[in-house]
Write a protein that holds these residues in place. Structure first.
Motif, PDB file in Angstrom:
ATOM      1  N   ILE A 112       0.834  -1.206   0.000  1.00 13.73           N
ATOM      2  CA  ILE A 112       0.000   0.000   0.000  1.00 13.73           C
ATOM      3  C   ILE A 112       0.865   1.251   0.000  1.00 13.73           C
ATOM      4  N   ASP A 113       1.903   1.274   0.835  1.00 12.77           N
ATOM      5  CA  ASP A 113       2.788   2.439   0.893  1.00 12.77           C
ATOM      6  C   ASP A 113       3.504   2.679  -0.439  1.00 12.77           C
ATOM      7  N   LEU A 114       3.934   1.622  -1.101  1.00 14.69           N
ATOM      8  CA  LEU A 114       4.605   1.802  -2.398  1.00 14.69           C
ATOM      9  C   LEU A 114       3.640   2.378  -3.430  1.00 14.69           C
ATOM     10  N   MET A 115       2.409   1.913  -3.414  1.00 14.15           N
ATOM     11  CA  MET A 115       1.420   2.473  -4.336  1.00 14.15           C
ATOM     12  C   MET A 115       1.130   3.941  -3.990  1.00 14.15           C
ATOM     13  N   TRP A 116       0.984   4.226  -2.693  1.00 14.00           N
ATOM     14  CA  TRP A 116       0.706   5.601  -2.278  1.00 14.00           C
ATOM     15  C   TRP A 116       1.877   6.518  -2.622  1.00 14.00           C
ATOM     16  N   GLY A 117       3.089   6.098  -2.321  1.00 16.10           N
ATOM     17  CA  GLY A 117       4.262   6.927  -2.617  1.00 16.10           C
ATOM     18  C   GLY A 117       4.395   7.222  -4.099  1.00 16.10           C
ATOM     19  N   THR A 118       4.156   6.221  -4.911  1.00 18.64           N
ATOM     20  CA  THR A 118       4.215   6.401  -6.359  1.00 18.64           C
ATOM     21  C   THR A 118       3.143   7.382  -6.816  1.00 18.64           C
ATOM     22  N   PHE A 119       1.931   7.196  -6.313  1.00 20.47           N
ATOM     23  CA  PHE A 119       0.807   8.049  -6.692  1.00 20.47           C
ATOM     24  C   PHE A 119       0.999   9.489  -6.229  1.00 20.47           C
ATOM     25  N   ILE A 120       1.245   9.686  -4.938  1.00 18.61           N
ATOM     26  CA  ILE A 120       1.303  11.045  -4.404  1.00 18.61           C
ATOM     27  C   ILE A 120       2.437  11.844  -5.029  1.00 18.61           C
ATOM     28  N   CYS A 121       3.569  11.204  -5.250  1.00 15.74           N
ATOM     29  CA  CYS A 121       4.698  11.942  -5.832  1.00 15.74           C
ATOM     30  C   CYS A 121       4.476  12.225  -7.316  1.00 15.74           C
ATOM     31  N   GLY A 122       3.880  11.285  -8.032  1.00 18.02           N
ATOM     32  CA  GLY A 122       3.564  11.535  -9.435  1.00 18.02           C
ATOM     33  C   GLY A 122       2.552  12.655  -9.587  1.00 18.02           C
ATOM     34  N   VAL A 123       1.476  12.603  -8.817  1.00 17.68           N
ATOM     35  CA  VAL A 123       0.438  13.630  -8.902  1.00 17.68           C
ATOM     36  C   VAL A 123       0.950  14.974  -8.397  1.00 17.68           C
ATOM     37  N   SER A 124       1.684  14.979  -7.292  1.00 17.02           N
ATOM     38  CA  SER A 124       2.229  16.238  -6.765  1.00 17.02           C
ATOM     39  C   SER A 124       3.157  16.897  -7.776  1.00 17.02           C
ATOM     40  N   SER A 125       3.994  16.108  -8.412  1.00 15.77           N
ATOM     41  CA  SER A 125       4.918  16.647  -9.418  1.00 15.77           C
ATOM     42  C   SER A 125       4.163  17.179 -10.629  1.00 15.77           C
ATOM     43  N   LEU A 126       3.176  16.438 -11.058  1.00 17.41           N
ATOM     44  CA  LEU A 126       2.386  16.855 -12.208  1.00 17.41           C
ATOM     45  C   LEU A 126       1.652  18.168 -11.926  1.00 17.41           C
ATOM     46  N   LEU A 127       0.971  18.255 -10.803  1.00 18.99           N
ATOM     47  CA  LEU A 127       0.257  19.484 -10.454  1.00 18.99           C
ATOM     48  C   LEU A 127       1.226  20.644 -10.247  1.00 18.99           C
ATOM     49  N   SER A 128       2.341  20.370  -9.606  1.00 17.01           N
ATOM     50  CA  SER A 128       3.359  21.410  -9.391  1.00 17.01           C
ATOM     51  C   SER A 128       3.897  21.920 -10.719  1.00 17.01           C
ATOM     52  N   PHE A 129       4.110  21.019 -11.658  1.00 23.65           N
ATOM     53  CA  PHE A 129       4.577  21.403 -12.990  1.00 23.65           C
ATOM     54  C   PHE A 129       3.598  22.381 -13.634  1.00 23.65           C
ATOM     55  N   PHE A 130       2.321  22.033 -13.651  1.00 22.74           N
ATOM     56  CA  PHE A 130       1.327  22.894 -14.307  1.00 22.74           C
ATOM     57  C   PHE A 130       1.201  24.252 -13.609  1.00 22.74           C
ATOM     58  N   ILE A 131       1.184  24.238 -12.298  1.00 28.93           N
ATOM     59  CA  ILE A 131       1.059  25.508 -11.568  1.00 28.93           C
ATOM     60  C   ILE A 131       2.328  26.342 -11.703  1.00 28.93           C
ATOM     61  N   ALA A 132       3.471  25.733 -11.512  1.00 33.62           N
ATOM     62  CA  ALA A 132       4.738  26.469 -11.596  1.00 33.62           C
ATOM     63  C   ALA A 132       4.974  27.011 -12.997  1.00 33.62           C
ATOM     64  N   ARG A 133       4.634  26.263 -13.996  1.00 32.15           N
ATOM     65  CA  ARG A 133       4.814  26.711 -15.386  1.00 32.15           C
ATOM     66  C   ARG A 133       3.981  27.958 -15.662  1.00 32.15           C
ATOM     67  N   ARG A 134       2.873  28.041 -15.004  1.00 30.83           N
ATOM     68  CA  ARG A 134       1.984  29.177 -15.216  1.00 30.83           C
ATOM     69  C   ARG A 134       2.406  30.422 -14.431  1.00 30.83           C
ATOM     70  N   PHE A 135       2.940  30.205 -13.232  1.00 35.73           N
ATOM     71  CA  PHE A 135       3.197  31.339 -12.334  1.00 35.73           C
ATOM     72  C   PHE A 135       4.668  31.631 -12.057  1.00 35.73           C
ATOM     73  N   VAL A 136       5.572  30.748 -12.454  1.00 34.33           N
ATOM     74  CA  VAL A 136       7.000  30.955 -12.155  1.00 34.33           C
ATOM     75  C   VAL A 136       7.765  31.128 -13.450  1.00 34.33           C
ATOM     76  N   GLU A 137       8.511  32.149 -13.521  1.00 33.61           N
ATOM     77  CA  GLU A 137       9.385  32.369 -14.687  1.00 33.61           C
ATOM     78  C   GLU A 137      10.774  32.670 -14.236  1.00 33.61           C
TER      79      GLU A 137
END
Length: 130
Positions: A105-130
């Motif tokens: 369960i932890d391996l699935m959660w770690g994979t999921f949370i880090c993938g989703v966090s990185s993906l969302l961070s990418f979209f938000i940072a790309r929009r607001f950080v230059e």
């Protein structure tokens, strides 16, 4: 620092939902005898500070440089898998009664949370950080 802040906030929100609402009964049932009576907040804060720095450095920043959401998702998910596996598989190897189900369960959660966090961070940072 903006990328770090964005990643920190997203990860913390997702992990708070997991730790606050979803996993408490599971962990209490499976490893309750190993749990400390109180959270060591200093250790927890240091974990989040370091872990999210790694996530931002190894997943979000390369994705922004490459302008690739796929890189964010792939690198974040792999970083999560490796880091969570380090913890859980070490416990599996060294503790006499560490449940295999918790590791899975932890391996699935770690994979999921880090993938989703990185993906969302990418979209938000790309929009607001230059």
């Amino acid at each position: 620092m903006k990328i770090y802040g964005i990643t920190f906030l997203i990860f913390l929100v997702l992990d708070s939902v997991w730790l606050g609402l979803i996993s408490p009964s599971l962990y209490k049932e499976q490893i309750g005898h190993l749990l400390a009576p109180e959270v060591n907040w200093i250790a927890a804060a240091l974990f989040y500070i370091l872990f999210i720095a790694g996530l931002a450095y190894f997943a979000v920043k390369p994705a922004i440089r490459q302008n690739s959401w796929k890189t964010a998702l792939k690198n974040g998910a792999f970083f999560g898998l490796v880091c969570y596996a380090t913890y859980d598989l070490t416990n599996q190897a060294t503790l006499s009664d560490w449940p295999l189900m918790i590791t899975a369960i932890d391996l699935m959660w770690g994979t999921f949370i880090c993938g989703v966090s990185s993906l969302l961070s990418f979209f938000i940072a790309r929009r607001f950080v230059e």
